[in-house]
Design a protein around this motif. Structure first.
Motif, PDB file in Angstrom:
ATOM      1  N   THR A 221      -1.709  -2.516  -3.180  1.00 56.92           N
ATOM      2  CA  THR A 221      -2.728  -1.505  -2.894  1.00 56.92           C
ATOM      3  C   THR A 221      -3.220  -1.664  -1.456  1.00 56.92           C
ATOM      4  O   THR A 221      -3.633  -2.759  -1.054  1.00 56.92           O
ATOM      5  N   TYR A 222      -3.150  -0.593  -0.723  1.00 56.05           N
ATOM      6  CA  TYR A 222      -3.511  -0.683   0.699  1.00 56.05           C
ATOM      7  C   TYR A 222      -5.026  -0.671   0.874  1.00 56.05           C
ATOM      8  O   TYR A 222      -5.735   0.162   0.291  1.00 56.05           O
ATOM      9  N   ASP A 223      -5.501  -1.623   1.697  1.00 56.20           N
ATOM     10  CA  ASP A 223      -6.928  -1.708   2.027  1.00 56.20           C
ATOM     11  C   ASP A 223      -7.082  -1.430   3.517  1.00 56.20           C
ATOM     12  O   ASP A 223      -6.830  -2.307   4.351  1.00 56.20           O
ATOM     13  N   PRO A 224      -7.468  -0.194   3.888  1.00 54.49           N
ATOM     14  CA  PRO A 224      -7.522   0.159   5.313  1.00 54.49           C
ATOM     15  C   PRO A 224      -8.587  -0.649   6.069  1.00 54.49           C
ATOM     16  O   PRO A 224      -8.476  -0.793   7.289  1.00 54.49           O
ATOM     17  N   SER A 225      -9.566  -1.199   5.361  1.00 53.88           N
ATOM     18  CA  SER A 225     -10.644  -1.909   6.053  1.00 53.88           C
ATOM     19  C   SER A 225     -10.109  -3.169   6.739  1.00 53.88           C
ATOM     20  O   SER A 225     -10.618  -3.575   7.775  1.00 53.88           O
ATOM     21  N   THR A 226      -9.081  -3.784   6.146  1.00 54.09           N
ATOM     22  CA  THR A 226      -8.519  -4.989   6.776  1.00 54.09           C
ATOM     23  C   THR A 226      -7.076  -4.757   7.210  1.00 54.09           C
ATOM     24  O   THR A 226      -6.429  -5.666   7.729  1.00 54.09           O
ATOM     25  N   GLU A 227      -6.580  -3.533   6.978  1.00 56.68           N
ATOM     26  CA  GLU A 227      -5.175  -3.221   7.220  1.00 56.68           C
ATOM     27  C   GLU A 227      -4.245  -4.187   6.491  1.00 56.68           C
ATOM     28  O   GLU A 227      -3.324  -4.770   7.062  1.00 56.68           O
ATOM     29  N   ALA A 253       9.747 -13.802   0.190  1.00 54.39           N
ATOM     30  CA  ALA A 253      10.520 -12.915  -0.668  1.00 54.39           C
ATOM     31  C   ALA A 253      10.299 -11.474  -0.253  1.00 54.39           C
ATOM     32  O   ALA A 253       9.232 -11.123   0.257  1.00 54.39           O
ATOM     33  N   VAL A 254      11.313 -10.661  -0.442  1.00 56.79           N
ATOM     34  CA  VAL A 254      11.097  -9.220  -0.431  1.00 56.79           C
ATOM     35  C   VAL A 254      10.706  -8.856  -1.854  1.00 56.79           C
ATOM     36  O   VAL A 254      11.453  -9.134  -2.797  1.00 56.79           O
ATOM     37  N   VAL A 255       9.485  -8.324  -2.002  1.00 57.37           N
ATOM     38  CA  VAL A 255       8.929  -8.045  -3.323  1.00 57.37           C
ATOM     39  C   VAL A 255       8.847  -6.528  -3.515  1.00 57.37           C
ATOM     40  O   VAL A 255       8.329  -5.819  -2.646  1.00 57.37           O
ATOM     41  N   MET A 256       9.365  -6.058  -4.634  1.00 57.85           N
ATOM     42  CA  MET A 256       9.228  -4.632  -4.966  1.00 57.85           C
ATOM     43  C   MET A 256       7.938  -4.438  -5.746  1.00 57.85           C
ATOM     44  O   MET A 256       7.716  -5.103  -6.764  1.00 57.85           O
ATOM     45  N   ALA A 257       7.077  -3.539  -5.261  1.00 56.45           N
ATOM     46  CA  ALA A 257       5.798  -3.297  -5.936  1.00 56.45           C
ATOM     47  C   ALA A 257       5.425  -1.822  -5.808  1.00 56.45           C
ATOM     48  O   ALA A 257       5.886  -1.133  -4.892  1.00 56.45           O
ATOM     49  N   GLN A 258       4.630  -1.365  -6.755  1.00 54.37           N
ATOM     50  CA  GLN A 258       4.159   0.025  -6.735  1.00 54.37           C
ATOM     51  C   GLN A 258       3.163   0.171  -5.597  1.00 54.37           C
ATOM     52  O   GLN A 258       2.119  -0.478  -5.580  1.00 54.37           O
ATOM     53  N   LEU A 259       3.478   1.028  -4.646  1.00 53.62           N
ATOM     54  CA  LEU A 259       2.617   1.197  -3.477  1.00 53.62           C
ATOM     55  C   LEU A 259       1.486   2.191  -3.794  1.00 53.62           C
ATOM     56  O   LEU A 259       1.745   3.343  -4.153  1.00 53.62           O
ATOM     57  N   TYR A 260       0.259   1.705  -3.663  1.00 53.20           N
ATOM     58  CA  TYR A 260      -0.920   2.564  -3.830  1.00 53.20           C
ATOM     59  C   TYR A 260      -1.621   2.692  -2.489  1.00 53.20           C
ATOM     60  O   TYR A 260      -1.883   1.691  -1.817  1.00 53.20           O
ATOM     61  N   THR A 261      -1.905   3.914  -2.079  1.00 50.37           N
ATOM     62  CA  THR A 261      -2.756   4.102  -0.910  1.00 50.37           C
ATOM     63  C   THR A 261      -3.578   5.377  -1.131  1.00 50.37           C
ATOM     64  O   THR A 261      -3.092   6.334  -1.758  1.00 50.37           O
ATOM     65  N   HIS A 310      -4.371 -10.841  -6.570  1.00 47.31           N
ATOM     66  CA  HIS A 310      -5.018 -10.216  -5.402  1.00 47.31           C
ATOM     67  C   HIS A 310      -4.607 -10.893  -4.102  1.00 47.31           C
ATOM     68  O   HIS A 310      -5.441 -11.316  -3.310  1.00 47.31           O
ATOM     69  N   HIS A 311      -3.317 -11.004  -3.906  1.00 44.16           N
ATOM     70  CA  HIS A 311      -2.767 -11.699  -2.737  1.00 44.16           C
ATOM     71  C   HIS A 311      -2.611 -10.707  -1.582  1.00 44.16           C
ATOM     72  O   HIS A 311      -1.966  -9.673  -1.730  1.00 44.16           O
ATOM     73  N   ARG A 312      -3.165 -11.049  -0.414  1.00 46.59           N
ATOM     74  CA  ARG A 312      -3.197 -10.107   0.712  1.00 46.59           C
ATOM     75  C   ARG A 312      -2.099 -10.393   1.735  1.00 46.59           C
ATOM     76  O   ARG A 312      -1.839 -11.552   2.072  1.00 46.59           O
ATOM     77  N   ILE A 313      -1.467  -9.319   2.205  1.00 44.15           N
ATOM     78  CA  ILE A 313      -0.463  -9.439   3.268  1.00 44.15           C
ATOM     79  C   ILE A 313      -0.718  -8.329   4.292  1.00 44.15           C
ATOM     80  O   ILE A 313      -1.310  -7.301   3.960  1.00 44.15           O
ATOM     81  N   PRO A 314      -0.289  -8.535   5.541  1.00 47.23           N
ATOM     82  CA  PRO A 314      -0.516  -7.517   6.575  1.00 47.23           C
ATOM     83  C   PRO A 314       0.193  -6.202   6.232  1.00 47.23           C
ATOM     84  O   PRO A 314       1.260  -6.213   5.601  1.00 47.23           O
TER      85      PRO A 314
END
Lengths: 720, 720
Positions: A221-227, A253-261, A310-314
């Motif tokens: 899930t994209y969090d624009p506040s921290t990008e 790893a390259v992880v496949m995940a459902q992209l939410y924005t 809730h692991h965050r990545i850029p």
């Protein structure tokens, strides 16, 4: 050398070499008579008439080889793709096989689970280091023409080998970055991955989700506040499960995940995710990692599980070659969704090459052993014959030698088409993709199931000894059977092929022109459906056409009938799916027969060599027509009396091919170390090798095992 | 209690219990939420919506069970052989399952080869001690009616379990003494064997000799000067190879060797041979013993090798119930050579029961998991359905549930015949033996190959997770497939059946009356070959009769034609053997269909229960007719349009049986501990169990594995 080219070349070496790992040096004959000092063997064979017996085994193979009716080397180079490819393959094999670091101190089966993993990791690391440091290897690789050679030489085996924990790093992690990352992302990650500074894997399947990609539950899930993207595993079934190297080895790893924005889901996307600290290798906070436990085979490739809290990545860790998420959270969709088809075609054809190489090994072992093993009496009072003399044994083995060539020519053809159309695909011409995709699905399913069943037939054809690990048939089976499930479970593959068949059938009825592989579904005047008047190769292929057309027509009508009577299409489809899957199987078998025949006709070989290949092709045709005889009889493609004739011809073909059997498997040119089998080795010294292998069991290092004192003795002495 | 009776009863307990060994306690649900303290799992599932997900799995099974259309308990008792048998089986299971000594500290797959052996030996010894010391068990066993119950309850599983090093002591060593020893010899050895004071095995097959008994090379030469036999292994291929328990456990063996006396060979005979010192357990001088190394499965039953160097044993160690050698070396031949057939029939029927129990386990796992696993979309936009909703999945699983019953009824029938004729055999009436022998050969081959293929189908139907050891499907397969080879390799079995068929066919043509199972080969007036006018069960069975008669007739004619054209009979036989083996297969399938049908008709169950059994029987008939459709079409037994009708009926049957699928496997009444499967457990809590099992991997006890520091870190840091 371009980045991409160098990458392909490196891959080539890697895959060739993985094939050589796990293989242990078979005790050379000369060393057999030493080393008899362990207590259990002190008086062993002191007066056995073993010399003459060994000579018989070796003489048996010698006699077989003297009967060869064709040019073995022509077949070797045909399968390798040319004289130069054969030379290069042998050179690379030599470089790696002469390196003692790749030998194992003991059979992996004797070790604990942890020790097996460590031993495999040792060799995998050495391989990368060897490439990074050794100019000779780099130069050898420089002579290859990249990916084409790679396909014919070992990628497939690498994909399924019993356990290299670094395999996915090369097979999936780096290719994903190359295929789905932007140029900047490739620049950022490829150098580090290449040198082994970071080790990656590819995490797609989940505990509760396999073939159905859209069902994945892991969210990003994209969090624009921290990008940043927040990766999360919302349920136990969303746990990533199965990726090789994931448990303990990879730190990325390259992880496949459902992209939410912006509150919307855009489906599964690939993200580069760091999993472990680069300095300490400890798993990062918010990341849970582990190994999934033992398996039927492939026990050292470190299959793992992974869940996120809730692991965050850029933001920039989304691989953005196709889709993008902008800083403000805007989702930019890919220009074309279908480009990913190309990669799937590539991987599935690779599996065909892989599985046929596994089958080559198994049938080499079974054929040589069948020429050495003697049993029972054909005629009372006469000596025990080689079991290869029995028609039932020939029937198990010879069609599998033919299958090797059938898969080879069919996969080669799909591969050729893929190369031909890759250019036009990138130019946006996607017309040929559906057909290509269908063929690759079908051929993946056909080759993996033919190979797995074939390997098992080989194992069983060796009797009890095929059950011994030292025959190597158990491992070849446990590896090969996995290909039935991964990269598209076969039943799912068959139904995809069926979908294309039914679609084409309907289009043809509407007057559309069909692509080559299904053009036979175009309605023809009734006269061409007339019974064959002879049983030539062309006539048999035509009979296949009639049979499969009839099958497709029957199931299409049934499907239509159910829809007409008010069933929802999807339910009608499901209610016909057993028959639909069968249509797909016969369609792909037909395709393989055609390609086999035209491949043999076009092969640049002497007439003697073409002769034996043509006999194999004929055997393949006859074998599969008899095996599916109901389809031929019901469609009127062949008559009951044709079938009797073909059954008699089958017997004749088996007898005709039997003298060339050993030479045919010799022409596969598989090094003893790669074969890794006491039963299949070149010199035929089967029984001494089995004995030598057995003597190495840790249980044989002491006459009385420790467990005796602990458990058995108290029981045996209790009643006294 | 007679010696023999008590022996049978003890065997019963032993075999039931072996089945329970190797099974480990599945983590009870209640303990799942504790024990999350290992570092890798500290934050695991903290906020996962796992409760609802678990409930879905469990609710899925609950809903399945509520749909049951029949009385499960009736089927349980039908398969057990009666209400009392079910009770006794459950009681014995309880006694052994509640004993913590039978639990394993860890999965065997994690251990080294030596540790696995020791762990299995520990449990095997405890089992014998438990019986010797525990009156409750002895009493429970006292209620059994011996061998009959034994057959239906576990001997087979015991024969093939993944590795009890004492199994052959009970299965082969003691029965050989009972069956082939004189009363004096039984008195001398049975008491000691019974108490575990001596441990034996049965050594027949050699490195170079399997199925063909007459080919054995080990010699036992009588020396009248000392009244001893001299046992000797003249070649490497004469080494005894494969016997379970031989490597390290047994100190005695019944050894089959070629008996020589007065310069003449009298063929293979059984000898009791001491192998190890009773005090020190060291192998005796002149005896070389060891373990043969790792295998596809069954890795803890200590398969061994053995060779002799002029090893002397007393004359009285020849088991002399049938043949004798007198002090002066005179050989006294047995009154009747064929008595040994009886034992073979017994063992082969036991294998049928065994393999069907393995298939029961596998299909229980696959069925329950298919009701829990949800995947893809049947109709776009709707939730993922249970995979059991897919017709292709039903097609994999439901015919295997039917197969369990098919094998059960057919084996039961042969077993009944065996009991009926045993009396007359001992009275010297051997008329029925050839038919009985043929049926037992054929049914052994049919059931072992059906079960092995069926288990593998079940494994593959579970997708990737079926490849995990924790599913237990890998071990069930590696155990079951061994039955294809041992106790008569299946191809050899089929050819024995074919020999009887051809012989009967010829006798019928000469006007002889045939035995029941082949009476259909008697020539009939042409009219009875007319096409069926309906497709009732009786009509389908009749179609089978026509098809198999036609097949036998065709191959008999081909055989005769080749002999007439001058071929030696044995060569003609070999040249027709692929077709001969097929005849045998269809003949035994026909027999099984008939017995299935009459078994269901005669079963004492409610009409609802008979209804579901009849649907299974019908599925079995239709499935196998479609699978062999060529035989039915070519013989005119059925028409192409009949076949289309049957294909449609197949779809209907799958749909009709699907709601009862879970209840049917429930009725097999297999305890979770015996099932030993994360995917198949009763409560359906699949994913949590898989996770719990994975967490126990030794590799997961540390976040960073030791191998990282040794191999991976130097590589990853090399480029820095």
């Amino acid at each position: 050398m371009s980045h991409s080219k160098a990458f392909q070349l490196k891959l080539y070496v890697f895959f060739n070499v993985i094939e050589l790992l796990n293989t242990r040096e078979l005790q050379p004959l000369a060393r057999l008579h030493e080393n008899q000092s362990t207590h259990t063997c002190t008086h062993l064979h002191t007066d056995m008439a073993k010399t003459s017996e060994n000579h018989q085994c070796m003489d048996d193979l010698k006699a077989e080889r003297e009967r060869c009716s064709f040019n073995k080397h022509e077949i070797t180079t045909l399968l390798d793709g040319g004289e130069d490819k054969t030379k290069q393959r042998r050179k690379i094999e030599k470089v790696f096989l002469s390196d003692p670091e790749f030998l194992d101190a003991t059979r992996p089966e004797y070790l604990s689970h942890e020790d097996r993993y460590a031993n495999e990791l040792r060799k995998a690391c050495h391989m990368i280091r060897k490439f990074n440091e050794d100019e000779e290897i780099q130069q050898l690789v420089g002579q290859m023409d990249g990916i084409r050679t790679l396909m014919g030489s070992g990628l497939g085996v690498a994909l399924t080998k019993d356990g290299n924990p670094l395999a996915l790093h090369f097979i999936m992690f780096m290719p994903s970055i190359m295929g789905q990352g932007t140029v900047e992302q490739q620049g950022e990650w490829m150098g580090r991955a290449w040198s082994g500074e970071i080790i990656g894997t590819y995490a797609q399947t989940e505990l509760g989700h396999g073939t159905f990609l859209r069902g994945l539950e892991t969210t990003a899930t994209y969090d624009p506040s921290t990008e940043e993207f927040v990766l999360h595993s919302p349920t136990i079934t969303s746990t990533k499960w199965w990726p090789g190297g994931l448990g303990k080895t990879a730190n990325y790893a390259v992880v496949m995940a459902q992209l939410y924005t912006r509150g919307r889901c855009h489906g599964p996307h690939p993200f580069i995710v760091q999993l472990r600290d680069e300095e300490t290798h400890q798993s990062l906070p918010g990341v849970t990692l582990g190994e999934i436990g033992p398996r039927l085979g492939m026990n050292t490739n470190d299959n793992g599980f992974l869940c996120f809290s809730h692991h965050r990545i850029p933001r920039t860790h989304l691989l953005m070659k196709h889709s993008q998420v902008l800083q403000d959270g805007t989702y930019v969709r890919p220009a074309n969704d279908k480009l990913a088809y190309g990669t799937m075609v590539f991987v599935r054809v690779a599996i065909c090459f892989d599985t046929y190489r596994q089958l080559q090994r198994a049938v080499t072992i079974a054929t040589r052993y069948s020429a050495i093993r003697r049993q029972s009496e054909l005629v009372p009072g006469q000596p025990e014959p080689q079991i290869l003399e029995y028609q039932t044994q020939q029937y198990k083995i010879l069609p599998l030698i033919a299958t090797v060539f059938g898969i080879h020519f069919a996969a080669q053809s799909v591969w050729q088409t893929y190369n031909d159309v890759t250019g036009s695909i990138h130019d946006g011409n996607l017309d040929l993709l559906p057909e290509l995709h269908t063929l690759s699905c079908g051929l993946k399913a056909l080759s993996s199931s033919d190979a797995a069943n074939g390997v098992e037939t080989c194992r069983l054809s060796c009797g009890g000894h095929g059950y011994l690990a030292s025959s190597n048939l158990p491992r070849i089976y446990t590896t090969t059977t996995a290909a039935i499930t991964y990269e598209g479970e076969n039943t799912v593959m068959w139904l995809q092929v069926a979908r294309y068949l039914i679609k084409s059938f309907r289009e043809a009825r509407q007057g559309h022109r069909l692509h080559h592989s299904v053009s036979y579904l175009t309605p023809r005047p009734a006269s061409t459906h007339a019974l064959q008047t002879n049983l030539s190769n062309a006539a048999l292929v035509e009979a296949f056409r009639v049979a499969v057309s009839h099958l497709v027509g029957e199931v299409a009508a049934r499907l239509q009938g159910q829809c007409d009577s008010g069933m929802v299409f999807e339910h009608a489809w499901n209610a016909c799916s057993v028959q639909l899957a069968r249509c797909a199987q016969v369609h792909i078998r037909y395709f393989t027969c055609e390609e086999f025949l035209s491949g043999v006709e076009k092969a640049e070989v002497s007439e003697a060599t073409r002769g034996v290949l043509m006999r194999l092709c004929r055997l393949y045709l006859v074998f599969h027509i008899i095996g599916n005889q109901g389809d031929f009889l019901r469609s009127g493609a062949l008559t009951p009396s044709d079938m009797t004739t073909l059954e008699e011809e089958l017997a004749t073909l088996l007898a005709a091919l039997r003298p060339d059997a050993v030479s045919l498997v010799d022409s596969f040119d598989i090094h003893d170390r790669i074969l890794d089998s006491t039963l299949g080795c070149w010199d035929g010294n089967v029984y001494e090798r089995m004995f030598e292998e057995a003597k190495k069991s840790p249980l044989n290092q002491k006459d009385v095992p420790d467990a005796y004192y602990k458990y058995l003795r108290p029981l045996m002495k209790a009643s006294l």
